[in-house]
Scaffold this motif. Structure first.
Motif, PDB file in Angstrom:
ATOM      1  N   ILE A  96      27.703 -22.402 -48.498  1.00 24.81           N
ATOM      2  CA  ILE A  96      27.365 -22.205 -49.907  1.00 24.81           C
ATOM      3  C   ILE A  96      26.033 -21.478 -50.046  1.00 24.81           C
ATOM      4  CG2 ILE A  96      26.717 -23.416 -52.016  1.00 24.81           C
ATOM      5  CD1 ILE A  96      28.836 -25.481 -51.390  1.00 24.81           C
ATOM      6  N   ALA A 119      25.827 -17.707 -51.362  1.00 29.09           N
ATOM      7  CA  ALA A 119      25.136 -17.535 -52.640  1.00 29.09           C
ATOM      8  C   ALA A 119      23.979 -16.549 -52.530  1.00 29.09           C
ATOM      9  CB  ALA A 119      24.631 -18.885 -53.143  1.00 29.09           C
ATOM     10  N   TYR A 139      30.104 -14.028 -55.199  1.00 25.55           N
ATOM     11  CA  TYR A 139      30.400 -15.424 -54.863  1.00 25.55           C
ATOM     12  C   TYR A 139      30.126 -16.288 -56.089  1.00 25.55           C
ATOM     13  CZ  TYR A 139      30.478 -19.757 -52.149  1.00 25.55           C
ATOM     14  OH  TYR A 139      30.783 -21.000 -51.655  1.00 25.55           O
ATOM     15  N   ALA A 151      31.344 -19.820 -58.815  1.00 23.92           N
ATOM     16  CA  ALA A 151      31.537 -21.270 -58.752  1.00 23.92           C
ATOM     17  C   ALA A 151      32.886 -21.641 -58.157  1.00 23.92           C
ATOM     18  CB  ALA A 151      31.398 -21.873 -60.155  1.00 23.92           C
ATOM     19  N   VAL A 179      32.379 -21.940 -54.535  1.00 24.59           N
ATOM     20  CA  VAL A 179      31.644 -23.164 -54.236  1.00 24.59           C
ATOM     21  C   VAL A 179      32.577 -24.363 -54.251  1.00 24.59           C
ATOM     22  CG1 VAL A 179      29.828 -24.698 -55.050  1.00 24.59           C
ATOM     23  CG2 VAL A 179      29.481 -22.231 -55.105  1.00 24.59           C
ATOM     24  N   ARG A 180      33.458 -24.434 -55.261  1.00 27.95           N
ATOM     25  CA  ARG A 180      34.388 -25.567 -55.334  1.00 27.95           C
ATOM     26  C   ARG A 180      35.355 -25.570 -54.161  1.00 27.95           C
ATOM     27  NH1 ARG A 180      33.818 -24.713 -61.070  1.00 27.95           N
ATOM     28  NH2 ARG A 180      35.371 -23.055 -61.008  1.00 27.95           N
ATOM     29  N   THR A 227      34.813 -24.344 -51.174  1.00 23.91           N
ATOM     30  CA  THR A 227      34.064 -24.742 -49.980  1.00 23.91           C
ATOM     31  C   THR A 227      33.770 -26.229 -49.976  1.00 23.91           C
ATOM     32  OG1 THR A 227      33.044 -22.550 -49.897  1.00 23.91           O
ATOM     33  CG2 THR A 227      32.002 -24.291 -48.622  1.00 23.91           C
ATOM     34  N   GLY A 285      35.229 -20.434 -48.540  1.00 27.37           N
ATOM     35  CA  GLY A 285      34.362 -19.733 -49.476  1.00 27.37           C
ATOM     36  C   GLY A 285      34.856 -18.334 -49.776  1.00 27.37           C
TER      37      GLY A 285
END
Length: 242
Positions: free
Chosen positions: A149, A153, A159, A161, A164-165, A167, A218
């Motif tokens: 993450i 980021a 990249y 949200a 992120v979810r 990952t 990701g």
């Protein structure tokens, strides 16, 4: 990541030093997981004191260990409470009136009590078992979730949200499943359940599998968010409908 690497190297040095000074069997007899190796080394380095009760070096190291543990527990508890306040607060623009600062403080205190009670319950339930399992779980989660993450980021364009979810949720689920069927939970003297053996995954920690999976999830989440973005634009503009 740097301090964690230094701590892990320090653990290796302390363990090897304890085996060299005291012998592997003595360290294993005191604690199969090696949790007392550092204190045993301090006692061996100060033999003229007449025992650990009269050793100044042992007292200094013991106080340092206690203070470090207390600081870590306090930091984790406050971070969990802050995350609870942030994640469950009212969203701006949702139509609800914003809560005053006092409500957030009360929610943070409630979070501290809840997380503290859960930690005490787990500590009493597990006792002296599961220490290595929890450490392996936290290190695997940090390397497999936080590292992808943060790196994506900072250095991966696009990249969002969604990535992120993917990952976080996907990798954490995989870590829990692999850890549940690993020797860290059953089938080993230092396992969470040493008298049972239902492990199917051969590795003590799943990082060798979950770290690449975290980076891969990701990328998959980023591609899905990019492919879904044109459809959202069409819906907003009212175009593309037939």
């Amino acid at each position: 990541m740097g301090p964690v690497a230094v701590v892990c190297l320090g653990v290796v040095v302390a363990g090897l030093g304890a085996c060299a000074l005291l012998g592997r069997e003595a360290v294993r007899a005191a604690d199969p997981g090696g949790a007392t190796a550092l204190l045993m080394v301090t006692g061996a380095l100060d033999p003229a004191s007449g025992g650990t009760r009269h050793s100044m070096l042992f007292a200094i190291v013991a106080c340092a260990v206690f203070a470090t543990t207390l600081a870590a527990v306090a930091g984790i508890t406050l971070a969990a409470a802050a995350g609870l306040v942030r994640d469950f607060r009212k969203r701006p623009g949702s139509g609800d009136t914003a809560r005053p600062a006092g409500a957030e403080v009360r929610r943070a205190r409630t979070g501290v009590v809840l997380f503290g009670a859960a930690a005490v319950f787990l500590a009493v339930l597990l006792g002296d078992r599961g220490t290595l399992t929890l450490i392996s779980l936290s290190l695997a989660a940090s390397a497999s979730v936080l590292a992808p993450i943060l790196l994506y980021a900072l250095f991966l364009p696009g990249y969002t949200a969604t990535g992120v979810r993917w990952t976080a949720f996907g990798t954490l689920s995989l870590i829990v499943v692999l850890m549940a069927f690993s020797p860290a939970v059953s089938g080993a003297p230092t396992a969470l359940f040493p008298d049972r053996d239902f492990h199917l995954f051969p590795l003590q920690t799943p990082g060798l599998i979950t770290i690449p999976v975290g980076f891969l999830l990701g990328l998959v989440g980023r591609d899905r968010s990019r492919s879904a973005r044109p459809d959202r634009v069409r819906k907003l503009l009212g175009t593309g409908a037939r």
